[in-house]
Each structure stands twice: as structure tokens, then as C-alpha cells.
Design an enzyme around this catalytic site. Sequence first.
Site, PDB file in Angstrom:
ATOM      1  N   ARG A 134       1.751  94.986   6.477  1.00 48.05           N
ATOM      2  CA  ARG A 134       1.094  95.957   5.451  1.00 48.05           C
ATOM      3  C   ARG A 134       1.297  95.722   4.004  1.00 48.05           C
ATOM      4  NH1 ARG A 134       2.919 100.688   9.234  1.00 48.05           N
ATOM      5  NH2 ARG A 134       1.523 100.285  10.964  1.00 48.05           N
ATOM      6  N   HIS A 159     -15.638  86.365   3.877  1.00 49.08           N
ATOM      7  CA  HIS A 159     -14.690  86.260   5.515  1.00 49.08           C
ATOM      8  C   HIS A 159     -15.618  85.312   6.154  1.00 49.08           C
ATOM      9  CE1 HIS A 159     -13.334  88.166   9.007  1.00 49.08           C
ATOM     10  NE2 HIS A 159     -14.449  87.730   9.649  1.00 49.08           N
TER      11      HIS A 159
HETATM   12  C1  GAR Z   1     -10.899  81.355   3.976  1.00 48.27           C
HETATM   13  O1  GAR Z   1     -11.428  80.843   4.737  1.00 48.27           O
HETATM   14  C2  GAR Z   1     -11.503  82.916   4.174  1.00 48.27           C
HETATM   15  O2  GAR Z   1     -12.605  83.010   4.465  1.00 48.27           O
HETATM   16  C3  GAR Z   1     -10.173  83.359   4.702  1.00 48.27           C
HETATM   17  O3  GAR Z   1      -9.209  83.024   4.620  1.00 48.27           O
HETATM   18  C4  GAR Z   1      -9.414  81.554   4.045  1.00 48.27           C
HETATM   19  C5  GAR Z   1      -8.791  81.489   2.865  1.00 48.27           C
HETATM   20  O4  GAR Z   1      -8.705  80.001   2.468  1.00 48.27           O
HETATM   21  N1  GAR Z   1     -10.517  85.113   4.825  1.00 48.27           N
HETATM   22  C6  GAR Z   1     -10.265  85.802   5.887  1.00 48.27           C
HETATM   23  O5  GAR Z   1     -10.077  85.534   6.859  1.00 48.27           O
HETATM   24  C7  GAR Z   1     -10.141  87.305   5.709  1.00 48.27           C
HETATM   25  N2  GAR Z   1     -10.504  88.130   6.543  1.00 48.27           N
HETATM   26  P1  GAR Z   1      -8.454  79.928   0.772  1.00 48.27           P
HETATM   27  O6  GAR Z   1      -7.071  80.334   0.391  1.00 48.27           O
HETATM   28  O7  GAR Z   1      -8.209  78.149   0.766  1.00 48.27           O
HETATM   29  O8  GAR Z   1      -9.519  80.320  -0.297  1.00 48.27           O
END
Ligand code: GAR
Length: 352
Positions: free
Chosen positions: A227, A273
Site C-alpha cells: 500500500r 497500462h
Molecule cells: C510499463 O510496462 C507500464 O505499462 C507498467 O509497468 C511498466 C513500467 O515500465 N505499468 C503497469 O503495469 C501499471 N498497472 P518502466 O518503469 O520501464 O516505464
Amino acid sequence: MRPKATDLTTAQALRAKLEAAGQKLVFTNGCFDLLHAGHVRYLAEARALGDALVIGLNSDASVRSLKGEGRPLNSEADRLEVLNALEAVDGTVIFEGDRATDLIAALRPHIYAKGGDYTPESLHEGEKAALDAAGTEIQILSLVPGKSTSGTIAKMAADDASFPRIGVLGSGTGSNFVALQEAILVGSLKAEVVLVLSDVSDAKILDRARNYGIEAIHVPPGDHPNRFSAAAQKETHDRLKAARVDLVVCAGFMKVVKEPLLSGFAGKLINIHPSLLPKFKGLEAWKQALEAGVPETGCTVHHVCAGIDEGAIIAQAKVPVLADDTATTLHARIQEAEHQLLPKAVGELLKI
Ligand code: GAR
């Protein structure tokens, strides 16, 4: 300060003195238009390759022809003075033209240092021929990431034009943040990332932000492992407000965003996302897509609301699921699509 060479004759005399003592002269060249820490570190490394360092400095006309009107920011006389004030530098010689070929031929340094993505093979042909003829050893040094004159100029232009100010929240590697920042640096996104916050103290996104010279702060998430506490929500809100942020981008932020952020940044809080929402909400959406056996997935930029991954959709990009995809290959391709989609969506949104 010890005397420094300021022209070819004094630089040649320095070379002769070094040679007589069995020592080596290092040479490098560049515009050094606006000196930054990356230059200082690069020049110290170059100097350490031998016993003295001389810089070939592009003249004002040469910088103008290479970088366009409006450059150099500082005159050749000022640039020479600043470079020669550095401890690592033993002399600076101004040269005309786009290349330092003639200067290399006249000075015949023992070692030539070049920064960046060059290899000895990809050096300019003329420069390479002059170095070979002088029997000069070529050394490629890596540049300091995130420190560049163009980055500094982009930042100053953003401040000057009062571009929209972006705050980024992230928990991980920050590749989407980098995609945003690179779009800003090449001028395709007229904005400025002013603050990066993370719930993870050693998240790579914080280091990457600092390398760009952007303020990067860890917000302790509180005691519960998954959280983001009420205090953390408030601290995040207050820091973003204090930084006068116009848009908050959640880029791989793995905590649920709540009040006072939702009201404080209503309509100005977005998330990326890794699925075509409303499909595959929640964690590891690419794995969910693989397990569901869908032929296509993608990524979504959407407004953030109280429901997880439920806010209004701003933009989406599709990514096919290939027969031999693993979770890793599919996520990598989704991320490539994200890096295109996020800067575009932010650009569109900021026009409103
Ligand atoms: C990305 O793929 C983003 O879409 C995902 O985390 C990754 C972060 O990569 N986000 C989620 O899953 C949110 N629910 P990054 O730190 O290399 O940008």
C-alpha cells in the site's frame, strides 16, 4: 595556474617537451559550447590516458556551420579561457572547418580521445587517416549519460517558454519516463519534467531522472508492503503542488493513487497500462493476455480515477501476440509501443 598552450605553436612545443621526456600528449576535439559536468569528467578521463591534454576547439564559424545559427552560445575566446582553466587541460587550440584533421596532422598527438558511440572504424575518414599517418593511438571514452549541452539548452528553452510542467510517478526502471524525456530533448514534446517521485528507494527511475538533472525523490510508502499510506499520498500531492506541476504521469507506478491526489490533480493525472483496457486490468497484464490466448493486446494511456485501471481512455496502441511469445518478449514489444504512445498522448493532452 600553470601556463597553458593557447595556439598551435605552444601546443607543438608542449608535445616536443613531452616526447623528449618519454611522455605522451593526449588530444581531443569538440565545440564545448556550454561546459557541463559531463565535459569535465570526460576531459579528466582523457587527460588520465597520457601526461598532458590539448583540446582542439571548433572556431565560432565552425560551430555555427555544425550546429546552426544561434550557436555557439559562448565565443571561441571565452570557450578557450574556460577550458584552459580546467585542471585536466594543458592547452586549447582553435581550429577552422568542420574537422580537426589539419590540427591533428600538425600536432601529431600520441593519443586521440573521442567520446560517445564512435568506434575506431566509425571515425571520420579524414580524421582517421590523419591519426593513422601520425601514428596516434585512438581511445574511445564513454560519455556521461544525461549530461549534454542540448539537454541544458532544452531545459532553458522550456523554462523560458513556460512549457507545461510534468511530474512523474514510477516504481521501476523508468523506460517510459526516459521516452518522455527524450521526446522533450529532441523538441517533439513541448514540456518539462520537473519532478520524479518513487515509492521504491532504489528504483532505477530515480537514478535516470538524476542523470538528466531532474529532481528525484523517494516517498516512503508506509509500513504495509503493497500500500501507499495516507501520509505518502499526501506527501506526493504536496511535493507535486510545490513543484507547480500541470500534469502527473504514472509511468510504471505500482501503487494505487488515492486522495488528495485524485482531487488535487483532477483531469491532470494519467497512467500508462500494458494492455488494451478494459481488458487485463491489474498486475502483469501481458501475462494475463498470454494466458488468455488473445491474438492481440497493447497499451493504454488513461485518466486515473478511484477504480483501478478504470479511468477514461486517452489513447491506445495495439500489439500482436506472436505464436512463440514468452511473457518477456511480449512485454518488451508492448513497452516499445508504450514508448511511442506515451509522449504522443501527453503531447495531445497538453494541447487542451
Ligand atoms: C510499463 O510496462 C507500464 O505499462 C507498467 O509497468 C511498466 C513500467 O515500465 N505499468 C503497469 O503495469 C501499471 N498497472 P518502466 O518503469 O520501464 O516505464
